[in-house]
Structure formats: C-alpha cells, structure tokens
Scaffold this active site. Sequence first.
Site, short mmCIF file in Angstrom:
data_model
loop_
_atom_site.label_atom_id
_atom_site.label_comp_id
_atom_site.label_asym_id
_atom_site.label_seq_id
_atom_site.Cartn_x
_atom_site.Cartn_y
_atom_site.Cartn_z
N HIS A 90 -4.20 2.54 -1.22
CA HIS A 90 -3.61 3.82 -1.60
C HIS A 90 -4.66 4.82 -2.07
CE1 HIS A 90 0.31 5.75 -2.06
NE2 HIS A 90 -0.18 6.40 -3.09
N ASP A 161 3.66 6.87 -11.35
CA ASP A 161 4.87 7.44 -10.75
C ASP A 161 5.35 6.64 -9.54
OD1 ASP A 161 5.28 9.55 -12.52
OD2 ASP A 161 3.93 10.87 -11.43
N GLU A 274 6.73 15.00 -18.07
CA GLU A 274 5.89 15.48 -16.98
C GLU A 274 6.28 16.93 -16.69
OE1 GLU A 274 5.38 13.31 -13.38
OE2 GLU A 274 4.60 11.51 -14.36
#
Length: 562
Positions: A90, A161, A274
């Site tokens: 990733h 997240d 956030e």
Amino acid sequence: MVTSLISIIGHDNPWPRTLSQDLQTLDLSARIRVDPLALDAVSTDFGRLTRAPAPSAVLHPSCPRDIAALVRFSYASRRPFTIAPRGQGHSVRGQALAPRGVVVDMSSMRGGGGGGGGGGHEARVSVQVSGRYVDVGGEQLWVDVLSETLRFGLAPRSWTDYLYLTVGGTLSNAGISGQAFMHGPQISNVYELDVIAGTGESVTCSENNEPDLFFAVLGGLGQFGIITRARIALENAPQMVRWVRLIYTDVAIFTSDQERLISLDRKERFNYVEGSVLLGHNLKNNWRSSFFSREVLERITRLSSQHGVLYCLEGAKYYDHGMASQVDQELESILQELRFLPGLALQNDVAYPHFLNRVRKDELKLRPMGLWDVPHPWLSIFIPRSRIIEFDQGVFKHILKNKGSIGPVLIYPMNKIKWDERTSAVIPDEDIFYSVGLLRSAVNGTEYLEEQNKEILRFCDQLGIGYKQYLPHYTSHGDWMKHFGPKWDMFVQRKRRYDPKLLLSPGQRIFDSYLSHKSLANFSNSDESDQGDDKSTANFRNSDEWDQGDDHKEQIKSASSR
C-alpha cells in the site's frame, strides 16, 4: 501441495544471475519464486507511480524463521542482495519494492492468503484478556485483528482510516487516524516487538529490553528490521458510534473548533476527530460525500460556489447500547460550543466495526468503476499549527482551487505530547500540528497532480513552513537529512548498528548516496570490502533505472501461455 507448486513454478525458470546459486541449497528454497508472473506481482504498489527494475525473486515464508534465514544468507554472502518485506503493497512511491533483490511476501504467513482465515491466522493473532493486549503477526491485517479482539469485547486504541493494511506496515510508518489526538499514533500503543534485524538476528524488544532497536523500528520505515510480531495495547470496545459532520466556511473557525475538541476533558470530547476540505469541483468525486443526502449535498454545492472552499469537521462519540440518551446530552453540550453553519450538523449512528471499516465500503464502490486500481499521487504532510492558515490560503484557496481531482483532502490536528520522541518518526516541533492528506486518484494521467504536489512543497519551502512528510519520499541525501533533522545522526547510527550492509527496504532510497558513491565500506563499521565493490549492489538503485524500469510484459505473456 502449495509448497510443491511454488517450487515447480518458481524453479521452472532460469535462476537469476543476481542471486547466488547457494541460495537454492537452503531449506526455504522451495518457497522462493523467480518466474515472471510472481515478480511482476510485486514490482508495483498502490501508488502505481514508481517503475523500477523487477526483483530477482519472491520469498513466500511459512514462518519468521524463513525470513531470518534469508536475511542471514544475504548478510553473510559475498554478493549480498537487498530485501523488502511486502504486506499489502500500500505504499505510494515504491517503498515496498526491492529492485533486483528479494521481496518477502508477508501475506503467505496469514494462512488463507489474506482476509482472515486459515490456521495461520488464529495462530498469529492471540488475545490476552487479563493483560489487555494482543500478540499479532506483523503480516496480519488490522481488520482481522479487530475481528479477533472484538470476540473478547476489546479493541486496539489507535487506528488507521483503512483497515486492510498490515500491522508491520503501519508500525513502520506511524499509523494515524482520528484517534491519534487522544491515544497517539499506533506506534505509541505497542508494548513489544519481534524483529529480524538486517544481520538476520531475531530479537524480542520492548521499552525495557533492547529499547534502542524497539524505538528504531517504530516509525523506522523498514530500515532497521522486519517486524514479525507486535504486542498491541487494547481497551474495552464500544458497541456503537455517534458519527457527526459539521460544515464551515471559515478556516480559522474550523481549525479553532478542531483544536478545542482535542483539548477537552475526556468525558466532554469526541473519541475521534478528523476533518476534510470540500472543494467545489471535487464534491461529487469525494469518497466521503456518500455521508450526505442529495438535498444536503446540493446545499453544500451552492455554498461552495459562493465561498470556493468549505470545511467539514468530522467527529465521533463511542457508546454502548442503552447509553443513547446520555450521548444525546453530551453531544448537544459539545455542539453548543462549536461555530459550524446552522442547520449543517449531520449525524448518523453506526456499529463500531462499521465505523472503523468505513473506507472499505468506498473501496468496494470504486473498484467496479475502475477508480481504485489507478495511480495515486498522494501527498501527506504534517503542518505546524502556527502555519495552517497560511497553508490554507496558499494551497486550498490557490493551488488546488478549481482544479479537478478525485479523492478526499483530509485535515485534522494532533497533539505532539502523544508521540514518543524516542521512535524514528518525525513530526513538526509544535504542541499541535495538522495532518494534511491529499488522497487523490489519477484517472486522466498523473502529470498535473504530480506538478501540484511539487508546487505545494515549493510553496512550503519558500515560506519556511516547517512541514514533515508522512509516508516520506525524497530523492536527495540533503532532503532526507532535512526531513529527520536532529534525528538524522541517530537514524544513521541505528542503520550502522542494525543493518550495516544496507540490505533492508531499499525502496525508501534513504541511503542511496552511500551506494552511488561506493562508500558503503565507509558507512559501516564492519569489513565490507567484498560487497563494497559489487556493482550489482551499488548500481541497482540508479535513478534512471528507477524511473524507466524493466518491461516484463513479453515474459509475462509467455509464462501465462504455459
């Protein structure tokens, strides 16, 4: 049977000249693949931005001992090769690549090959209720850790997240999300690690046992060791989440309210904070716009056309069944102190696992549309609190204004006190700093988005904004020194101590200058005259090769046809 198939597939191809033939004599040789299909699968990453020479081989370890044996072999060899552990790949700038080296496919230790399941999964995720911690294999996905700990009513305190990332991968960076203001990043919530250092030595380390290696590896970008196990702190898991989004037009009011929320007493504040920037051209393409009803989205669009840029504060309060009325009162008290636009306080109640795994829902929507497996020219940076208004004016209201892209633009504050300075991670030198993430997808080419990223960094440099990149990517020795600042000397010393032959995670390219100037022997205190002259080690990271890469399409077609 699987091992036999890997052996047949892997060794039905010529052994790469860059690897010693002696590697085939090890017990793990049956788990090494050198065929073009296997190599191509680990020659790119989520970012799809970096092209590099393919690795020479891929190791599919059955256990950490296989990894240690591979590292020991390279370390002792007259022709050492680089090694990169790969979880989900990733990374966005080739950080998980090992050009002409060996990629370690960590997912092979997950039993069923990922996604949870298989004998390896249960054995590599072990919850200790009395100690309130979980021992987790570095290859495990956070979503599987959550699933296992919830069986005991527990959960880790700090998250990212996106949960389809490996434990070892996020701990090598920091692991941040909306809980970091309260609990710190994931690296602040680790009790113990099992690490395979660049010498091949397997070490169990913690704050009290081998602390230098422990803190080096946390946030160490994979430079000092491969994480094969982590002991993660747990807390009682809530059952439900009251999820709130508030809309603002003024960045000063928006950031002031965010900072207020991360400084409130525990009972009065959100458990998660956030925020995001809503750019008019990006509203319908924003991953997070699905939270809004069509009517609200139309109102937000009209406001955006008037103001150009809007801001969305996102917060959450955790609770258990039967506590809804109490949460109503607490939330009402909090909202009365905030200065969002009247009528634009949107609420939703969801189960705790659904909230933590919210990005997965967006991923499943984007994949069929061809909007997930595309280049991701992301830029993630930490901005000091004192400069966030200037950053907003120069970036959100100028550089990004009226320039379309797909994906969220995140902005939220964190408390420096929650970060342990002993780790390798670096952050701005202010009590509060902001995480800004431009998580954009390129569906019509990457050039203009890449140029925007460069323009943003130039803007920060020109104004002297002391930013720090998260998931850092630099191409010069000077930029890496600037990035680590006062920690640079310690970072180099730790590299000498734990990976003296520069074997681990070459994709970060932090120590390229030592190799390109053939000063590897000067870098290390050990006798490296043999590999110091080895051009296969010194030259494989030439910048031209990284940019152009090797094209293996014909080889792949040939292998597929067989």
